[in-house]
Design an enzyme around this catalytic site. Structure first.
Site, short mmCIF file in Angstrom:
data_model
loop_
_atom_site.label_atom_id
_atom_site.label_comp_id
_atom_site.label_asym_id
_atom_site.label_seq_id
_atom_site.Cartn_x
_atom_site.Cartn_y
_atom_site.Cartn_z
N ASP A 34 -4.71 1.22 6.02
CA ASP A 34 -4.38 0.13 5.10
C ASP A 34 -5.25 -1.11 5.32
O ASP A 34 -4.75 -2.23 5.44
CB ASP A 34 -2.91 -0.27 5.25
N GLU A 188 1.32 1.21 -5.36
CA GLU A 188 1.49 0.26 -4.25
C GLU A 188 0.17 -0.40 -3.90
O GLU A 188 -0.83 -0.24 -4.58
CB GLU A 188 2.05 0.99 -3.02
#
Length: 522
Positions: A34, A188
Site C-alpha cells: 500500500d 478502495e
C-alpha cells in the site's frame, strides 16, 4: 599505484551508476504494501502499511524514486498506536503521505480501534504528532489540499469526500459519495490529483489478490460527477498479456510528478514462488506514467510492469547498501526491527549485556493474539540465510529462546534452544500450521550456547544448528506454502524473528542474542 587505480574505478563506477537508465522491481522488497508517495523539491518520501507490527507505518526517503532508505516510522509511541490483542492483519491499514505548507501529513486507519486519523510533522525522519481523528468511516483515507481548504477522502459504501478542519479533524461538510468504481469488488485506496483543470480520482478494485487493478475517473468539480476512463483499468496483471509475469496482484498505487516534470506511480504487487504461493508479502513497485495535457494517464505503455524496467529514469542517486546484520552493540534497535503489537519493553534490553540483545522469556507465546517477547525483520528475498548466536540462561524445563520464520499466530516455523527434563540443553524445531503443532526434530547439545540458522529458497525453508559457528548440521526442511498468504489469508509477509517464551509462571529465563546475520543469496 594499485590504490589510485582502484579509486579511479570506484569514482568512474559512481559516475556510471548516476547516468544509468533502467532499474529492477520491486524498488522496496519484502512486506511493504500500500505505498504512498509525496515530493518536496527533489526529495521523495514514501510510507507503507504495517498492520499488527510496532512501530507503525515505515517511512522511506529517496532522491530518484528507485533507491530508497528507511528513515523511521510515523507511529512510534503507544499513545499513537494502540494494538493490544489486535487480530493478525488488523491494526494499521493503508496510509497516505502528503506535504502541505511546510508540514508532512500521514493519514491512515487503525481498524483495531480508533478508525481514521492523521499525524503530522516538520521532519519525516523524526517524531510525529499525536493522532487527530476524523469521524468518517471506511478505510484507505487520503488528504487533498486546495485554495485554503482541506478534503478528507475514504472508501465505505463508495468513495466519499468531505471538507475538514485540518487543525482539529472536524468535518465541515457531510461526506458525499462521488464514485463506486467500475464494478470490481472492493473499490478502495482513493487518491485525488488535479491536472489541466480536471480532478482525477484514482482507486483500486478487485481485491488485493490476483484480480487486483487500478482504475481512474475524472471530473471538473471535486464533488463530481466523475466519469470513468474508457480504457480502465490503467494497471492490472489479470489479463492474458501478464499471465506469466513474475509480478502479480498489481494495484493500490499513488502518482507523483518528479522534479524533472516526469510522472511516476508507486504501487503494490507480489512475487509468487512455489506453486503460485507468495511469502514475502506485497511489495512496492515503480512504473513510469505518461500523462499528456487533458489526457488520461497511461502506465508503462500498456498497464503492465516487469522486474527489469528498461525505461528512462531520473538521474540515479545510489544509496548506502542496507545493513541486514547486527552484533547488537547499538543503543537501540534499528528501524528494520519490529515488535508484535505494543511490546512490553521490560522484556528487552541492549544494556544488561553489552553487545547482546537480551530477551526475557514471557508466558505469551507466538500462537497468541498478544505481544510475545519477539523482535523481527522482514524477509526481503526469496533466497536468503539468517543466522543467530544465542545462549539460554537461568532456564528450567519449558523455557526456550530461538529464531522463527513468522507469518501469523497460526503459521510459523520455530528453531529454538530449550532445557530438557534431564537438565541438558537441546535444539528443537517446531512447525505451527493451523491446528497442527508438529515437533520435527530434537537434538541434545553440550552446553547452553548455539548457532541457529534458517535458509530460504523458492520452495523450502531449511533449518540448521552449530555448536562452533563453523560446521552447521541440517535438521529438516519444509515447504514455504504453509507460511503463504494463499494458505493463511491475511495481508502481511514473513518476518525472521528472535523470541523467548516459557510455560513457567515465574520464569527468570532469558536469551542473550550476540549477533544476527541476514544474507541475500543468489
Amino acid at each position: 599505484m594499485k590504490r589510485i587505480i582502484t579509486l579511479l574505478i570506484i569514482v568512474l563506477g559512481c559516475y556510471h551508476s548516476a547516468d544509468a537508465q533502467g532499474y529492477k522491481n520491486p524498488v522496496i522488497s519484502g512486506f511493504h504494501p500500500d505505498p504512498s508517495v509525496c515530493r518536496v523539491g527533489d526529495d521523495y518520501y514514501l510510507v507503507t502499511s504495517s498492520f499488527e507490527y510496532f512501530p507503525g507505518v515505515p517511512v522511506f526517503h529517496s532522491k530518484d524514486l528507485i533507491n530508497w532508505t528507511k528513515i523511521g516510522h510515523c507511529l512510534t509511541r503507544p499513545s499513537q498506536l494502540k494494538l493490544a490483542k489486535c487480530a493478525p492483519s488488523a491494526g494499521i491499514y493503508a496510509p497516505t503521505i502528503r506535504y502541505h505548507e511546510g508540514r508532512f501529513y500521514m493519514v491512515t486507519t487503525n481498524v483495531s480501534g480508533g478508525g481514521n486519523f492523521y499525524v503530522h510533522t516538520d521532519n519525516p525522519a523524526g517524531e510525529w504528532s499525536e493522532p487527530v481523528f476524523v469521524e468518517q468511516g471506511g478505510i484507505d483515507p487520503t488528504l487533498y489540499f486546495e485554495e485554503g481548504k482541506s478534503y478528507f477522502i475514504s472508501n465505505g459504501k463508495g468513495i466519499t469526500i468531505s471538507e475538514i478542519d485540518i487543525k482539529t479533524g472536524k468535518k465541515l461538510t457531510e461526506g458525499k459519495i462521488v464514485w463506486n468504481g467500475t464494478g470490481g469488488r472492493y473499490p478502495e485506496s482513493p487518491h485525488l490529483y488535479k491536472k489541466d483543470g480536471w480532478y482525477y480520482l484514482l482507486i483500486s478494485e478487485g481485491g488485493t489478490e490476483y484480480g487486483h487493478k487500478m482504475t481512474i475517473a475524472r471530473s471538473r468539480s471535486i464533488y463530481g460527477p466523475y466519469d470513468p476512463n474508457p480504457s480502465n483499468p490503467i494497471l492490472t496483471h489479470i489479463n492474458e498479456n501478464a499471465q506469466s509475469n513474475p509480478i502479480q496482484g498489481t494495484g493500490h498505487g499513488d502518482f507523483v510528478q518528479a522534479h524533472d516534470g516526469s510522472w511516476w506511480v508507486v504501487f503494490l504487487g507480489f512475487r509468487p514462488q512455489s506453486l503460485l504461493h507468495h511469502v514475502l508479502g506485497r511489495e512496492t513497485f515503480l512504473a513510469p506514467l505518461r500523462w499528456d495535457v487533458n489526457a488520461w494517464p497511461v502506465i508503462n505503455g500498456n498497464g503492465t510492469v516487469d522486474i527489469d524496467m528498461n525505461v528512462p529514469t531520473l538521474p540515479l542517486k545510489p544509496v548506502r547498501p542496507p545493513d541486514y546484520s547486527t552484533n547488537f552493540d547499538e543503543n537501540k534497535l534499528g528501524v528494520n526491527w519490529n515488535y508484535l503489537r505494543n511490546p512490553f519493553m521490560e522484556n528487552y534490553s541492549l544494556t544488561e549485556k553489552k553487545g547482546s540483545l537480551r530477551l526475557k522469556a514471557s508466558q505469551v507465546s507466538l500462537d497468541e493474539h498478544d505481544s510475545p517477547t519477539f523482535v523481527g525483520r522482514r524477509q526481503e528475498h526469496i533466497n536468503f540465510s539468517a543466522t543467530t548466536l544465542l545462549s539460554l540462561n537461568e532456564a528450567k524445563e519449558d523455557d526456550r529462546a530461538g529464531m522463527t520464520a513468522y507469518y501469523s499466530p497460526q503459521a510459523h516455523y520455530d528453531i529454538f534452544l530449550e532445557k530438557s527434563k534431564n537438565g541438558k540443553y537441546k535444539v528443537s524445531l517446531n512447525y505451527k500450521m493451523g491446528v497442527l503443532n508438529h515437533v520435527a526434530q530434537e537434538v541434545e547439545i553440550p552446553g547452553d550456547r548455539v548457532y541457529l540458522q534458517v535458509k530460504g529458497d523458492r520452495d523450502f525453508y531449511s533449518f540448521y544448528y552449530s555448536v562452533d559457528g563453523k560446521e552447521f548440521k541440517f535438521l529438516d526442511k519444509i515447504n514455504v506454502w504453509y507460511l503463504s498468504s494463499e494458505t493463511n489469508g491475511g495481508f502481511t509477509g514473513v518476518l525472521i524473528g528472535l523470541y523467548a517464551q516459557s510455560k513457567n509462571k515465574n520464569t527468570k529465563a532469558y536469551g542473550d542474542f550476540d549477533e544476527f546475520i541476514y544474507k541475500p543469496a543468489l
